[in-house]
Design a protein around this motif. Structure first.
Motif, mmCIF file in Angstrom:
data_model
loop_
_atom_site.group_PDB
_atom_site.id
_atom_site.type_symbol
_atom_site.label_atom_id
_atom_site.label_comp_id
_atom_site.label_asym_id
_atom_site.label_seq_id
_atom_site.Cartn_x
_atom_site.Cartn_y
_atom_site.Cartn_z
ATOM 1 N N THR A 12 18.884 3.720 23.750
ATOM 2 C CA THR A 12 17.718 3.325 23.271
ATOM 3 C C THR A 12 17.134 3.849 22.084
ATOM 4 O O THR A 12 16.410 2.937 21.319
ATOM 5 C CB THR A 12 16.592 3.974 24.398
ATOM 6 N N LEU A 13 17.630 5.116 21.559
ATOM 7 C CA LEU A 13 17.241 5.663 20.543
ATOM 8 C C LEU A 13 17.984 4.974 19.329
ATOM 9 O O LEU A 13 17.297 4.688 18.259
ATOM 10 C CB LEU A 13 17.427 7.245 20.444
ATOM 11 N N TRP A 14 19.208 4.676 19.628
ATOM 12 C CA TRP A 14 20.015 3.711 18.527
ATOM 13 C C TRP A 14 19.240 2.413 18.477
ATOM 14 O O TRP A 14 19.080 2.003 17.154
ATOM 15 C CB TRP A 14 21.482 3.588 19.076
ATOM 16 N N VAL A 24 25.675 4.303 12.083
ATOM 17 C CA VAL A 24 27.128 4.261 12.756
ATOM 18 C C VAL A 24 27.048 4.930 14.064
ATOM 19 O O VAL A 24 26.847 6.173 14.020
ATOM 20 C CB VAL A 24 28.208 4.831 11.609
ATOM 21 N N GLY A 25 27.823 4.208 14.962
ATOM 22 C CA GLY A 25 27.941 4.962 16.445
ATOM 23 C C GLY A 25 29.284 5.296 16.545
ATOM 24 O O GLY A 25 30.192 4.545 16.299
ATOM 25 N N ARG A 84 32.716 -0.205 10.681
ATOM 26 C CA ARG A 84 33.924 -0.967 11.260
ATOM 27 C C ARG A 84 34.534 0.040 12.265
ATOM 28 O O ARG A 84 35.767 0.168 12.147
ATOM 29 C CB ARG A 84 34.691 -1.535 10.163
ATOM 30 N N ILE A 85 33.803 0.234 13.400
ATOM 31 C CA ILE A 85 34.387 1.083 14.227
ATOM 32 C C ILE A 85 33.592 0.648 15.636
ATOM 33 O O ILE A 85 32.661 0.510 15.721
ATOM 34 C CB ILE A 85 34.195 2.732 13.903
ATOM 35 N N TYR A 191 31.848 -0.494 23.329
ATOM 36 C CA TYR A 191 30.733 -0.446 22.649
ATOM 37 C C TYR A 191 30.781 -0.770 21.059
ATOM 38 O O TYR A 191 31.633 -0.032 20.371
ATOM 39 C CB TYR A 191 29.876 1.198 22.563
ATOM 40 N N SER A 192 30.102 -1.690 20.392
ATOM 41 C CA SER A 192 30.420 -2.115 19.195
ATOM 42 C C SER A 192 29.441 -1.347 18.404
ATOM 43 O O SER A 192 28.639 -0.979 18.980
ATOM 44 C CB SER A 192 30.450 -3.557 19.002
ATOM 45 N N ASN A 193 29.828 -1.313 17.057
ATOM 46 C CA ASN A 193 28.821 -1.156 16.259
ATOM 47 C C ASN A 193 28.197 -2.542 15.764
ATOM 48 O O ASN A 193 28.589 -3.468 16.015
ATOM 49 C CB ASN A 193 29.262 -0.524 14.753
#
Length: 202
Positions: A12-14, A24-25, A84-85, A191-193
């Motif tokens: 949610t924060l992201w 970037v996650g 890209r991760i 999970y994607s970025n």
């Protein structure tokens, strides 16, 4: 897997931050290896190796590795900075082979995971899922500004979705509980970025 839960507060924060700026996650486990039994006794649990094997950061580089440390390190760092991760829980299934991109009308790639582009004509967002998706009967979910806008049938290897709206688009691939005997609920496997589609004035 019985302890796996969706990190809803973090997601949610992201989703609140990324409409304003890129973020970037990555998978970054908080490993203390210390369960306190008494004031003077701590057990080294869970083992760091076990935690590190649960999930993996998959980095997509612009060119192959060469085996030269300086060159390859620069490739890794530039890919992380570019977003890209993606993260996969490899304890569920091998996440290799995932791709998330946005295509132009002529089917050429307009944006890849991590890219920022300006909203304009309709784009086709394309998700290619890893091979393990079929056996897991996993579902691809395309998320825009925190809300799912498209969902694949269980086990589908690809999801295509067209949209011209600005927004922050990211992907989750969810493995259902029925495919995970030890799980208490469905688990997000990948999970994607994001791909950032900004309004022209942004």
């Amino acid at each position: 897997m019985r302890l796996a839960t969706r990190p809803q507060a973090t997601l949610t924060l992201w989703d609140e931050i990324t409409p304003r700026r890129r973020m970037v996650g990555v998978y970054a486990p908080d490993i203390h290896q210390a369960v306190e039994v008494t004031n003077s006794l701590r057990l080294p649990f869970p083992p760091a190796a076990d935690i590190m094997h649960l999930a993996r950061n998959h980095i997509l580089t612009q060119e192959p590795f060469t085996g030269r440390l300086t060159h390859d390190r620069a490739l890794v760092l530039s890919s992380i900075r570019a977003g890209r991760i993606y993260v996969s829980l490899d304890d569920i299934g091998v996440g290799r082979g995932f791709r998330f991109s946005a295509l132009k009308a002529d089917a050429t790639v307009d944006a890849q995971m991590g890219d920022e582009v300006t909203a304009g004509p309709v784009r086709r967002f394309r998700v290619d899922a890893p091979e393990a998706t079929r056996a897991l009967e996993a579902v691809i979910r395309l998320i825009r500004n925190g809300q799912a806008v498209a969902t694949s049938p269980p086990g589908a290897s690809r999801l295509d979705y067209e949209d011209a709206r600005p927004g922050v688009y990211r992907v989750e691939i969810v493995a259902p509980k029925r495919s995970l005997p030890q799980a208490k609920s469905d688990i997000v496997w990948i999970y994607s970025n994001p791909i950032y589609v900004r309004a022209p004035s942004d």
